[in-house]
Design an enzyme around this catalytic site. Structure first.
Site, PDB file in Angstrom:
ATOM      1  CG  ASP A  11      60.235   3.267  13.887  1.00 48.62           C
ATOM      2  OD1 ASP A  11      59.847   2.259  14.510  1.00 48.62           O
ATOM      3  OD2 ASP A  11      60.951   3.198  12.866  1.00 48.62           O
ATOM      4  CG  HIS A  12      56.254   3.332  11.346  1.00 47.69           C
ATOM      5  ND1 HIS A  12      57.338   4.190  11.217  1.00 47.69           N
ATOM      6  CD2 HIS A  12      56.371   2.432  10.337  1.00 47.69           C
ATOM      7  CE1 HIS A  12      58.057   3.825  10.167  1.00 47.69           C
ATOM      8  NE2 HIS A  12      57.490   2.760   9.622  1.00 47.69           N
ATOM      9  CB  THR A  68      66.382  -3.610  12.411  1.00 53.04           C
ATOM     10  OG1 THR A  68      66.760  -2.226  12.290  1.00 53.04           O
ATOM     11  CG2 THR A  68      65.805  -4.116  11.098  1.00 53.04           C
ATOM     12  CG  HIS A  99      81.930  -6.255  29.980  1.00 53.33           C
ATOM     13  ND1 HIS A  99      82.693  -7.133  29.245  1.00 53.33           N
ATOM     14  CD2 HIS A  99      81.745  -6.851  31.183  1.00 53.33           C
ATOM     15  CE1 HIS A  99      82.956  -8.214  29.966  1.00 53.33           C
ATOM     16  NE2 HIS A  99      82.388  -8.070  31.150  1.00 53.33           N
ATOM     17  NE  ARG A 133      88.308  -6.442  32.539  1.00 48.57           N
ATOM     18  CZ  ARG A 133      87.497  -7.011  33.424  1.00 48.57           C
ATOM     19  NH1 ARG A 133      87.503  -6.630  34.698  1.00 48.57           N
ATOM     20  NH2 ARG A 133      86.665  -7.965  33.042  1.00 48.57           N
ATOM     21  CG  HIS A 134      84.525  -3.140  32.128  1.00 50.87           C
ATOM     22  ND1 HIS A 134      84.887  -3.814  30.977  1.00 50.87           N
ATOM     23  CD2 HIS A 134      84.390  -4.084  33.096  1.00 50.87           C
ATOM     24  CE1 HIS A 134      84.947  -5.112  31.233  1.00 50.87           C
ATOM     25  NE2 HIS A 134      84.656  -5.305  32.506  1.00 50.87           N
TER      26      HIS A 134
HETATM   27  C1  RB5 Z   1      61.019   1.553   9.183  1.00 53.21           C
HETATM   28  O1  RB5 Z   1      60.442   0.947   8.065  1.00 53.21           O
HETATM   29  C2  RB5 Z   1      62.369   0.933   9.479  1.00 53.21           C
HETATM   30  O2  RB5 Z   1      63.279   1.268   8.482  1.00 53.21           O
HETATM   31  C3  RB5 Z   1      62.865   1.379  10.837  1.00 53.21           C
HETATM   32  O3  RB5 Z   1      61.932   1.042  11.819  1.00 53.21           O
HETATM   33  C4  RB5 Z   1      64.171   0.751  11.321  1.00 53.21           C
HETATM   34  O4  RB5 Z   1      64.139  -0.630  11.235  1.00 53.21           O
HETATM   35  C5  RB5 Z   1      65.403   1.343  10.796  1.00 53.21           C
HETATM   36  O5  RB5 Z   1      66.514   0.975  11.157  1.00 53.21           O
END
Ligand code: RB5
Length: 144
Positions: A11-12, A68, A99, A133-134
């Site tokens: 995404d951005h 994130t 694994h 096993r995995h």
């Molecule tokens: C975008 O602002 C942010 O929410 C997205 O990139 C991400 O981190 C969501 O989990």
């Protein structure tokens, strides 16, 4: 690399890191396809998770990046054929291959830099699945 091709999307909030990773993949002569986003304008991470998930088969890996890595990995993991691992360092990436036979890697573009991203990606794309096993454990992941 263990597979023929990498699909990459963000995404951005992951756009800048994605661009740097694409330069790295090109320099390493790794075959990849960039599915977007193509600029830093605000967009919705599930759209890119679903687009990338639709391309994944046993011959390729995927790399997804949002701010994130959390939202985009949650969305990708809704797909039955996807095992997406959100990693912030190399050992997790290595173990996700050994694994979990992870086929998609998620990264946090607001959390890590290109050096760490490269370390994570190299661990991911060079590490084979341990099998044994995995296999049984992976088969137990699916519900209904
Ligand atoms: C975008 O602002 C942010 O929410 C997205 O990139 C991400 O981190 C969501 O989990």
């Amino acid at each position: 690399m263990l597979k023929e091709k990498i699909y990459i999307a963000s995404d951005h909030a992951g756009f800048n890191l994605k661009q740097k990773i694409c330069i790295y993949l090109k320099e390493k002569n790794i075959i990849f396809e960039d599915l977007g986003t193509n600029n830093a304008q605000s967009c919705d991470y599930p759209d890119f998770a679903h687009l990338l998930a639709s391309k994944i088969n046993s011959n390729c890996f995927g790399i997804l990046i949002c701010g994130t890595g959390i939202g985009i990995s949650i969305a990708a993991n809704k797909h039955k054929n996807i095992r997406c691992a959100l990693c912030h360092e190399g050992l997790s990436a290595k173990l996700s291959r050994q694994h979990n036979d992870a086929n998609v890697l998620a990264l946090g573009g607001r959390l890590i830099g290109i050096e760490m991203a490269i370390n994570i990606i190299e661990n991911f794309i060079q590490t084979p699945f341990d099998g044994d096993r995995h296999i049984r454990r992976i088969q137990k992941i699916e519900v209904d």
